[in-house]
Design a protein around this motif. Sequence first.
Motif, mmCIF file in Angstrom:
data_model
loop_
_atom_site.group_PDB
_atom_site.id
_atom_site.type_symbol
_atom_site.label_atom_id
_atom_site.label_comp_id
_atom_site.label_asym_id
_atom_site.label_seq_id
_atom_site.Cartn_x
_atom_site.Cartn_y
_atom_site.Cartn_z
ATOM 1 N N GLY A 29 36.647 38.670 34.423
ATOM 2 C CA GLY A 29 37.023 39.667 33.436
ATOM 3 C C GLY A 29 37.646 39.015 32.227
ATOM 4 O O GLY A 29 38.028 37.848 32.258
ATOM 5 N N SER A 30 37.739 39.751 31.148
ATOM 6 C CA SER A 30 38.305 39.252 29.900
ATOM 7 C C SER A 30 39.304 40.261 29.359
ATOM 8 O O SER A 30 39.100 41.473 29.459
ATOM 9 C CB SER A 30 37.191 39.032 28.866
ATOM 10 N N ALA A 31 40.391 39.748 28.773
ATOM 11 C CA ALA A 31 41.385 40.645 28.178
ATOM 12 C C ALA A 31 40.835 41.348 26.947
ATOM 13 O O ALA A 31 41.318 42.414 26.557
ATOM 14 C CB ALA A 31 42.641 39.856 27.804
ATOM 15 N N GLU A 32 39.799 40.764 26.328
ATOM 16 C CA GLU A 32 39.244 41.323 25.106
ATOM 17 C C GLU A 32 37.857 41.912 25.359
ATOM 18 O O GLU A 32 37.077 41.380 26.138
ATOM 19 C CB GLU A 32 39.131 40.238 24.020
ATOM 20 N N LEU A 33 37.583 42.998 24.681
ATOM 21 C CA LEU A 33 36.245 43.571 24.670
ATOM 22 C C LEU A 33 35.434 42.809 23.636
ATOM 23 O O LEU A 33 35.635 42.981 22.425
ATOM 24 C CB LEU A 33 36.313 45.058 24.325
ATOM 25 N N GLU A 34 34.556 41.933 24.102
ATOM 26 C CA GLU A 34 33.837 41.019 23.216
ATOM 27 C C GLU A 34 32.415 41.508 22.997
ATOM 28 O O GLU A 34 31.515 41.252 23.798
ATOM 29 C CB GLU A 34 33.863 39.608 23.794
ATOM 30 N N TYR A 107 40.963 49.223 45.706
ATOM 31 C CA TYR A 107 40.091 50.168 45.002
ATOM 32 C C TYR A 107 39.172 49.457 44.005
ATOM 33 O O TYR A 107 38.319 50.101 43.397
ATOM 34 C CB TYR A 107 40.930 51.200 44.239
ATOM 35 N N THR A 108 39.328 48.148 43.817
ATOM 36 C CA THR A 108 38.582 47.401 42.806
ATOM 37 C C THR A 108 37.185 47.054 43.319
ATOM 38 O O THR A 108 37.044 46.477 44.399
ATOM 39 C CB THR A 108 39.320 46.103 42.436
ATOM 40 N N PRO A 109 36.140 47.371 42.559
ATOM 41 C CA PRO A 109 34.781 47.029 42.994
ATOM 42 C C PRO A 109 34.608 45.533 43.205
ATOM 43 O O PRO A 109 35.150 44.719 42.451
ATOM 44 C CB PRO A 109 33.899 47.513 41.833
ATOM 45 N N SER A 110 33.832 45.160 44.222
ATOM 46 C CA SER A 110 33.520 43.751 44.460
ATOM 47 C C SER A 110 32.031 43.464 44.323
ATOM 48 O O SER A 110 31.639 42.334 44.032
ATOM 49 C CB SER A 110 33.991 43.319 45.851
ATOM 50 N N ILE A 126 17.840 46.391 38.746
ATOM 51 C CA ILE A 126 17.537 45.343 37.772
ATOM 52 C C ILE A 126 18.554 44.207 37.830
ATOM 53 O O ILE A 126 18.283 43.119 37.326
ATOM 54 C CB ILE A 126 17.476 45.915 36.339
ATOM 55 N N LYS A 127 19.683 44.432 38.453
ATOM 56 C CA LYS A 127 20.701 43.385 38.525
ATOM 57 C C LYS A 127 21.740 43.751 39.559
ATOM 58 O O LYS A 127 22.057 44.934 39.759
ATOM 59 C CB LYS A 127 21.368 43.214 37.155
ATOM 60 N N THR A 128 22.265 42.719 40.243
ATOM 61 C CA THR A 128 23.438 42.901 41.082
ATOM 62 C C THR A 128 24.527 41.954 40.591
ATOM 63 O O THR A 128 24.239 40.853 40.105
ATOM 64 C CB THR A 128 23.142 42.624 42.568
ATOM 65 N N VAL A 129 25.754 42.382 40.692
ATOM 66 C CA VAL A 129 26.891 41.630 40.167
ATOM 67 C C VAL A 129 28.001 41.621 41.199
ATOM 68 O O VAL A 129 28.315 42.660 41.786
ATOM 69 C CB VAL A 129 27.412 42.264 38.854
ATOM 70 N N GLU A 130 28.585 40.443 41.423
ATOM 71 C CA GLU A 130 29.772 40.326 42.263
ATOM 72 C C GLU A 130 30.995 40.108 41.376
ATOM 73 O O GLU A 130 30.980 39.264 40.483
ATOM 74 C CB GLU A 130 29.613 39.162 43.250
ATOM 75 N N LEU A 131 32.028 40.868 41.618
ATOM 76 C CA LEU A 131 33.270 40.760 40.857
ATOM 77 C C LEU A 131 34.304 40.027 41.704
ATOM 78 O O LEU A 131 34.502 40.369 42.871
ATOM 79 C CB LEU A 131 33.778 42.149 40.476
ATOM 80 N N VAL A 132 34.966 39.037 41.102
ATOM 81 C CA VAL A 132 35.915 38.186 41.817
ATOM 82 C C VAL A 132 37.330 38.477 41.302
ATOM 83 O O VAL A 132 37.764 37.955 40.279
ATOM 84 C CB VAL A 132 35.576 36.693 41.636
#
Length: 205
Positions: A29-34, A107-110, A126-132
């Motif tokens: 994740g990023s603190a800024e919306l880039e 509650y955070t998606p993984s 079309i895509k799968t994403v893992e969140l760490v």
Amino acid sequence: MATESEGEEEVATAAAGGAEGGGAARLRGSAELEVDKEWLREVGKNAAWTVSSFKPGNGVSCLVDSNLDTFWQSDGAQPHLVNIQFEKKVKLQLLVLYVDFKLDESYTPSKISIRAGDGFHNLKEIKTVELVKPVGWVHVSLSGTDPREIFVNTFMLQIGILSNHLNGRDTHVRQIKIYGPRPNPVPHQPFHFTSQEFQTYSTIR
């Protein structure tokens, strides 16, 4: 179907991965919306949003209210779904979610699946994403594995929350934004003029 009318983590962009691209991208994740607003525009406001379930007071409107203190909370069995439907086919290039493991923990998606299609009847992953342990804005490119596929052209995008951190059951997502390419400012031209100077001389007088 239930409805309702921004860090120390490095930013990563899902440039590969997905159902056919060699596994899921792993993002933080990023603190800024880039977002490069010269090229992209937010198109979520033009869509109808629904969710598979929600806890009263934490419905689908919390995903698009530009308030990081509110969140959608599901209230049912996994997968938890966010459905984004457009009246006409649109080009979508970037999906951005705000999630916060420090605040939301289990509650955070993984793991997230992103699907596109004309409607519920023919959605294709079309895509799968893992969140760490993500904290902040998670930027997910919707481009394909072919370099020429810089966007997906679709009537509907579905975000499926397949699992949460710490084996949590329900999920929290604080914001979702979706971006597509800006229309060509020069009619009947197959390319974009990117600066004010070029645009000034882009037509014959």
